[in-house]
Design a protein around this motif. Sequence first.
Motif, PDB file in Angstrom:
ATOM      1  N   PRO B 106     -48.480 -27.194 -69.369  1.00 49.06           N
ATOM      2  CA  PRO B 106     -48.112 -26.529 -70.623  1.00 49.06           C
ATOM      3  C   PRO B 106     -46.598 -26.363 -70.702  1.00 49.06           C
ATOM      4  CG  PRO B 106     -48.999 -24.928 -69.063  1.00 49.06           C
ATOM      5  CD  PRO B 106     -49.221 -26.290 -68.462  1.00 49.06           C
ATOM      6  N   SER B 107     -46.064 -26.331 -71.909  1.00 47.36           N
ATOM      7  CA  SER B 107     -44.621 -26.157 -72.087  1.00 47.36           C
ATOM      8  C   SER B 107     -44.376 -25.127 -73.178  1.00 47.36           C
ATOM      9  CB  SER B 107     -43.971 -27.504 -72.411  1.00 47.36           C
ATOM     10  OG  SER B 107     -44.502 -28.018 -73.609  1.00 47.36           O
ATOM     11  N   ARG B 108     -43.122 -24.852 -73.469  1.00 45.56           N
ATOM     12  CA  ARG B 108     -42.756 -23.741 -74.355  1.00 45.56           C
ATOM     13  C   ARG B 108     -43.569 -23.711 -75.636  1.00 45.56           C
ATOM     14  NH1 ARG B 108     -42.497 -20.270 -77.355  1.00 45.56           N
ATOM     15  NH2 ARG B 108     -40.733 -19.174 -78.248  1.00 45.56           N
ATOM     16  N   TYR B 109     -43.661 -24.859 -76.300  1.00 43.56           N
ATOM     17  CA  TYR B 109     -44.300 -24.884 -77.615  1.00 43.56           C
ATOM     18  C   TYR B 109     -45.694 -25.504 -77.561  1.00 43.56           C
ATOM     19  CZ  TYR B 109     -39.575 -23.709 -79.002  1.00 43.56           C
ATOM     20  OH  TYR B 109     -38.364 -23.079 -79.118  1.00 43.56           O
ATOM     21  N   ASP B 152     -40.964 -21.840 -87.991  1.00 41.44           N
ATOM     22  CA  ASP B 152     -39.551 -21.785 -87.644  1.00 41.44           C
ATOM     23  C   ASP B 152     -39.353 -22.293 -86.214  1.00 41.44           C
ATOM     24  OD1 ASP B 152     -40.086 -19.733 -85.816  1.00 41.44           O
ATOM     25  OD2 ASP B 152     -39.488 -18.161 -87.208  1.00 41.44           O
ATOM     26  N   VAL B 153     -38.177 -22.067 -85.683  1.00 41.61           N
ATOM     27  CA  VAL B 153     -37.817 -22.663 -84.409  1.00 41.61           C
ATOM     28  C   VAL B 153     -38.606 -22.063 -83.241  1.00 41.61           C
ATOM     29  CG1 VAL B 153     -35.932 -21.089 -83.876  1.00 41.61           C
ATOM     30  CG2 VAL B 153     -35.762 -23.480 -83.182  1.00 41.61           C
ATOM     31  N   HIS B 154     -39.257 -20.931 -83.456  1.00 42.62           N
ATOM     32  CA  HIS B 154     -40.064 -20.310 -82.400  1.00 42.62           C
ATOM     33  C   HIS B 154     -41.544 -20.670 -82.499  1.00 42.62           C
ATOM     34  CE1 HIS B 154     -36.524 -18.051 -81.441  1.00 42.62           C
ATOM     35  NE2 HIS B 154     -36.543 -17.376 -82.562  1.00 42.62           N
ATOM     36  N   ARG B 234     -40.852 -32.739 -72.791  1.00 37.45           N
ATOM     37  CA  ARG B 234     -42.078 -31.954 -72.779  1.00 37.45           C
ATOM     38  C   ARG B 234     -42.425 -31.445 -74.168  1.00 37.45           C
ATOM     39  NH1 ARG B 234     -40.186 -32.556 -67.970  1.00 37.45           N
ATOM     40  NH2 ARG B 234     -41.101 -31.763 -66.039  1.00 37.45           N
ATOM     41  N   ALA B 237     -38.280 -28.209 -77.285  1.00 35.31           N
ATOM     42  CA  ALA B 237     -37.290 -27.465 -76.509  1.00 35.31           C
ATOM     43  C   ALA B 237     -36.389 -28.425 -75.746  1.00 35.31           C
ATOM     44  CB  ALA B 237     -37.977 -26.517 -75.531  1.00 35.31           C
ATOM     45  N   GLU B 238     -36.916 -29.589 -75.400  1.00 42.28           N
ATOM     46  CA  GLU B 238     -36.166 -30.539 -74.591  1.00 42.28           C
ATOM     47  C   GLU B 238     -35.597 -31.690 -75.397  1.00 42.28           C
ATOM     48  OE1 GLU B 238     -38.587 -29.906 -70.468  1.00 42.28           O
ATOM     49  OE2 GLU B 238     -37.943 -31.897 -71.077  1.00 42.28           O
TER      50      GLU B 238
ATOM     51  N   TYR C 105     -33.320 -25.011 -71.105  1.00 41.10           N
ATOM     52  CA  TYR C 105     -34.300 -25.003 -72.200  1.00 41.10           C
ATOM     53  C   TYR C 105     -35.373 -23.945 -71.949  1.00 41.10           C
ATOM     54  CZ  TYR C 105     -32.451 -29.813 -72.726  1.00 41.10           C
ATOM     55  OH  TYR C 105     -31.667 -30.913 -72.848  1.00 41.10           O
ATOM     56  N   PRO C 106     -35.935 -23.388 -73.014  1.00 41.77           N
ATOM     57  CA  PRO C 106     -37.085 -22.500 -72.832  1.00 41.77           C
ATOM     58  C   PRO C 106     -38.281 -23.305 -72.330  1.00 41.77           C
ATOM     59  CG  PRO C 106     -36.744 -22.978 -75.171  1.00 41.77           C
ATOM     60  CD  PRO C 106     -35.565 -23.561 -74.434  1.00 41.77           C
ATOM     61  N   SER C 107     -39.153 -22.650 -71.589  1.00 42.97           N
ATOM     62  CA  SER C 107     -40.352 -23.316 -71.085  1.00 42.97           C
ATOM     63  C   SER C 107     -41.563 -22.421 -71.316  1.00 42.97           C
ATOM     64  CB  SER C 107     -40.160 -23.652 -69.601  1.00 42.97           C
ATOM     65  OG  SER C 107     -39.970 -22.471 -68.852  1.00 42.97           O
ATOM     66  N   ARG C 108     -42.729 -22.889 -70.897  1.00 45.37           N
ATOM     67  CA  ARG C 108     -43.986 -22.210 -71.235  1.00 45.37           C
ATOM     68  C   ARG C 108     -43.940 -20.708 -71.014  1.00 45.37           C
ATOM     69  NH1 ARG C 108     -47.361 -19.417 -72.553  1.00 45.37           N
ATOM     70  NH2 ARG C 108     -49.614 -19.540 -72.332  1.00 45.37           N
ATOM     71  N   TYR C 109     -43.474 -20.307 -69.840  1.00 40.88           N
ATOM     72  CA  TYR C 109     -43.532 -18.886 -69.490  1.00 40.88           C
ATOM     73  C   TYR C 109     -42.161 -18.212 -69.573  1.00 40.88           C
ATOM     74  CZ  TYR C 109     -48.126 -20.340 -67.914  1.00 40.88           C
ATOM     75  OH  TYR C 109     -49.395 -20.850 -67.884  1.00 40.88           O
ATOM     76  N   GLN C 111     -39.518 -17.848 -72.412  1.00 41.27           N
ATOM     77  CA  GLN C 111     -39.100 -18.101 -73.803  1.00 41.27           C
ATOM     78  C   GLN C 111     -37.679 -17.594 -74.021  1.00 41.27           C
ATOM     79  OE1 GLN C 111     -41.704 -16.022 -72.907  1.00 41.27           O
ATOM     80  NE2 GLN C 111     -43.488 -16.417 -74.185  1.00 41.27           N
ATOM     81  N   ASP C 113     -35.408 -18.673 -75.713  1.00 42.52           N
ATOM     82  CA  ASP C 113     -34.969 -18.741 -77.111  1.00 42.52           C
ATOM     83  C   ASP C 113     -35.156 -17.405 -77.832  1.00 42.52           C
ATOM     84  OD1 ASP C 113     -37.746 -19.651 -76.596  1.00 42.52           O
ATOM     85  OD2 ASP C 113     -37.916 -19.694 -78.772  1.00 42.52           O
ATOM     86  N   ARG C 114     -36.018 -16.535 -77.326  1.00 39.27           N
ATOM     87  CA  ARG C 114     -36.262 -15.247 -77.980  1.00 39.27           C
ATOM     88  C   ARG C 114     -35.471 -14.101 -77.331  1.00 39.27           C
ATOM     89  NH1 ARG C 114     -42.219 -13.611 -78.329  1.00 39.27           N
ATOM     90  NH2 ARG C 114     -41.356 -12.255 -79.934  1.00 39.27           N
ATOM     91  N   ASP C 235     -40.932 -23.679 -64.648  1.00 36.05           N
ATOM     92  CA  ASP C 235     -41.569 -22.377 -64.422  1.00 36.05           C
ATOM     93  C   ASP C 235     -42.877 -22.627 -63.689  1.00 36.05           C
ATOM     94  OD1 ASP C 235     -43.542 -23.070 -66.349  1.00 36.05           O
ATOM     95  OD2 ASP C 235     -42.459 -22.028 -67.935  1.00 36.05           O
ATOM     96  N   ALA C 237     -45.732 -23.170 -64.570  1.00 35.57           N
ATOM     97  CA  ALA C 237     -46.564 -24.247 -65.113  1.00 35.57           C
ATOM     98  C   ALA C 237     -46.341 -25.540 -64.330  1.00 35.57           C
ATOM     99  CB  ALA C 237     -46.234 -24.472 -66.596  1.00 35.57           C
TER     100      ALA C 237
END
Lengths: 281, 281, 281, 281
Positions: B106-109, B152-154, B234, B237-238, C105-109, C111, C113-114, C235, C237
């Motif tokens: 799994p990745s950020r989004y 949005d970007v999140h 991924r 984000a990347e 970069y943000p990743s799964r766990y 975030q 970006d927030r 992370d 993941a």
Amino acid sequence: MRFRVGCELGYQVNGPASFVLNIEPARLPRQEVVREELTLTPEVPVQRHVMPESANRYLRFVPRPGELTVRYEAEVALDPLLADPATIPEVPAAGLPFEVLPHLYPSRYCQSDRLARAALELVRGVPPGHARVTALCNWIHDNVAYLRGASDVHTSAADTLVERAGVCRDFAHLGVALCRALGVPARFVSAYALGLVPPDFHAVFEAWLGDRWWLFDPTRQAALDGLVRIGVGRDAAEVSFATINGAATPTAMAVRIERLDGGADPAVAERTALAVSTADA
Amino acid sequence: MRFRVGCELGYQVNGPASFVLNIEPARLPRQEVVREELTLTPEVPVQRHVMPESANRYLRFVPRPGELTVRYEAEVALDPLLADPATIPEVPAAGLPFEVLPHLYPSRYCQSDRLARAALELVRGVPPGHARVTALCNWIHDNVAYLRGASDVHTSAADTLVERAGVCRDFAHLGVALCRALGVPARFVSAYALGLVPPDFHAVFEAWLGDRWWLFDPTRQAALDGLVRIGVGRDAAEVSFATINGAATPTAMAVRIERLDGGADPAVAERTALAVSTADA
Amino acid sequence: MRFRVGCELGYQVNGPASFVLNIEPARLPRQEVVREELTLTPEVPVQRHVMPESANRYLRFVPRPGELTVRYEAEVALDPLLADPATIPEVPAAGLPFEVLPHLYPSRYCQSDRLARAALELVRGVPPGHARVTALCNWIHDNVAYLRGASDVHTSAADTLVERAGVCRDFAHLGVALCRALGVPARFVSAYALGLVPPDFHAVFEAWLGDRWWLFDPTRQAALDGLVRIGVGRDAAEVSFATINGAATPTAMAVRIERLDGGADPAVAERTALAVSTADA
Amino acid sequence: MRFRVGCELGYQVNGPASFVLNIEPARLPRQEVVREELTLTPEVPVQRHVMPESANRYLRFVPRPGELTVRYEAEVALDPLLADPATIPEVPAAGLPFEVLPHLYPSRYCQSDRLARAALELVRGVPPGHARVTALCNWIHDNVAYLRGASDVHTSAADTLVERAGVCRDFAHLGVALCRALGVPARFVSAYALGLVPPDFHAVFEAWLGDRWWLFDPTRQAALDGLVRIGVGRDAAEVSFATINGAATPTAMAVRIERLDGGADPAVAERTALAVSTADA
């Protein structure tokens, strides 16, 4: 129909604690509490309150440290209104009673504000009315796994739509959220449920259709006319059988319901297709 | 097939800022960058890097304060591998190349860890292979509204599954997440996309099936063999065309792609049914 | 310093299953695996892979149905670089090695970006450099309760910032996310950790400062120069000691580390104030 | 104190639509609506309802297609109760009025069930009472940026705790959620707010302390004794000045409040330190 319902709750009280319980069936025109008995061991003074907007009956007390047992038993006469689902319409926003409007709002576990597109998609092609809410329940039943341990006390309808697993509380939340997203007022209901295996407090929901609240159970685990209602609220955040502030831990819990009037148990599969209402419209 | 691609990006630089751009097509066996030209106005020294695990080409520079224009143009020869989807199998975990395994995580989004039940449900009855990923794309296309401003970007794949609206980035994230949830490695791809209206950087995804990465576009807005790939990763984000640290704001952006070899534009509807691969397996 | 590390993992294999394990310490200039032994009972063929971008060492095998025991033991010579934290600066984005950029970069766990505003707030008044990351770790240590059962496999850094409870994995995620939010590259590290009670695989993180990766442990449960690193990744993941596809359930797990060279155990409280690096810069 | 308040709302009605407005100040012992005038152009019949549990005043109507203007103006006499914060205690759960208990529950935008540890941490060392709620407001004011566009209609208190930016609605949600997490009943309040720049409907909150609801404004943008209250509810989900079902879009909005009795405008900084109550206890 006549039921005997009850529960026995055990706690270890380790310090100052205040208990609020909502375990007594509501007193409503279609649900008469014929007789009831509450026993706290050891005895402590109990405050009582019936919330005007919900008819929920609350007990509050501060137990002494040590073991505490709460025993409740009641005999309830239920006179459910049964109707042909095809005759029960949805009501446009302009025609809803003002008292019902709060049940259109999103709540902690029912983020209907995020579900408008999903709800519309799930009922595509189904005409408005009782059948649309049944279609939502069918989708939930067919697509969400009933699985203990897959959810917790923070799990919301949006989580369940993503993760597709939960218990009765999660099923009810998703039903409530999808209804509200369609513009159908809906609320969470806790109940003693005939035929539930294993016996426990059950969670179902009600949707406002036509001129009253109608019961729905997306788990399909209980007959709608075998539900003795306890509390209603926006979602489980508002309908807990026990809210404890302080140092007490649960040690035992048993929930009971049996039919008294000799009638056969309703067959779950058969009866859930009926439109059933027991609320005070 | 031969394409001319390019972009023009304008910025107002108000203070110290560092830019990392990923706008140049990757150099791959099936994607030859025949000629290219990068112009920064005013000129500043540029660092370059090709990321070994992705073949992504990065530019980095620190512009002077004031107006900045980035112009890039390239001629690209693309030799997509076309195949019959029915011949492309899924690969069990034990048979995947080790290099591909990170694209199962799994990745950020793309929270594939939460989507296992939903993914299985969406492909119920579809045999494993290229067709299962196509089934996921079909579901996304039919159930998610393409709508600017709804995300949005999140916004993540779990959000899109709940809210059912987004743009190409969200469609790709949901495709990636659902694939991984099924055990199919998947990654996010940015590209120049022939026929995209209005012209913009496009986001699609690749799934590892058989012995290579295959392209999928759940938006159905571009022909898979009309994609000139820029970056893979991924998730979004990347893979960003521009990452800016510091005081700069975008003022203009234009993206272009045209076919050079006189062939007709691929018909979107027709060609997206083909299995297409342009990656270095 | 010289350590003996190892683990013993038991599984019940009930059907087809593929295992990917990441339990062997990485081979790095400052971390020499002097000798090691892997025993699978019953024996099955093992594939091996060292991921180029991380140096993580993966084992993959398909066990026969029945009981499976994995025993691993190694002797590791560790030569940590120790430095005065005051000499270790943060690096502006324009000066970071390209290879390090993905860890922004943000990743799964994580975030990040927030979390930009929260991160800046938590280090208000602290000068950039190693001390800022230490300040983040101090805040995490002082404000997040180390509590088993308060988090699960889906818990992210944003969740932990809200709920303020978790285990080493959650502490590391929050550290990684806050670093990235400040523009400091950071990655998740799994390790054998001297002095950890009870013994288990530990999770810490690394931040890129100056010209290399430096170790941080916001749980303060292990000495940084007593960590034998296993895997690194964006992370958790990406860094799991065991990824199992198929029908197998864990039945036993033991993790061991002891110091071999007669030196005293590092005092946790004392040593975590040092800047320590064991990574291949 | 005497105020003239009012608003003018314009809509373009493109088809069937039902409006529910909550723009009229509540009628309460300490807030007398001396005179008021509502004008709908063009005229349509209006239904009215005062919600018993909140005193909120709702208007409902179905406008004709075309332009619609809603003009409301009122003269309000406010008699705020002012008190020394040091004399206002928190009330243990066992001593709260039953009617107040629902304001302890988590709601859509106020997930107090997740915030217990954070809330306790933020008031560490502050004695219970009015001062603890003020300490929460101080923290919010100092750590959350007031920033239009940083939040949207789905943003919750947990989001704001992570992202640290929002508008008055978000500030109020975070205040409500943190209070409930401490066991202090709290509710969302919409109001006409003297001195708010630019003029708009304002959002603040109330906490139940001692024997009544006390006002708090974590934005510090309005004097607490210059607030003419409109609606109260669990959170913004329940307190909207306009809920529209159907095809209508807003075209204009103006909100006004001025002091009539010649007194000077309260100085915001000075007055927000007072304990102020205007609710019907």
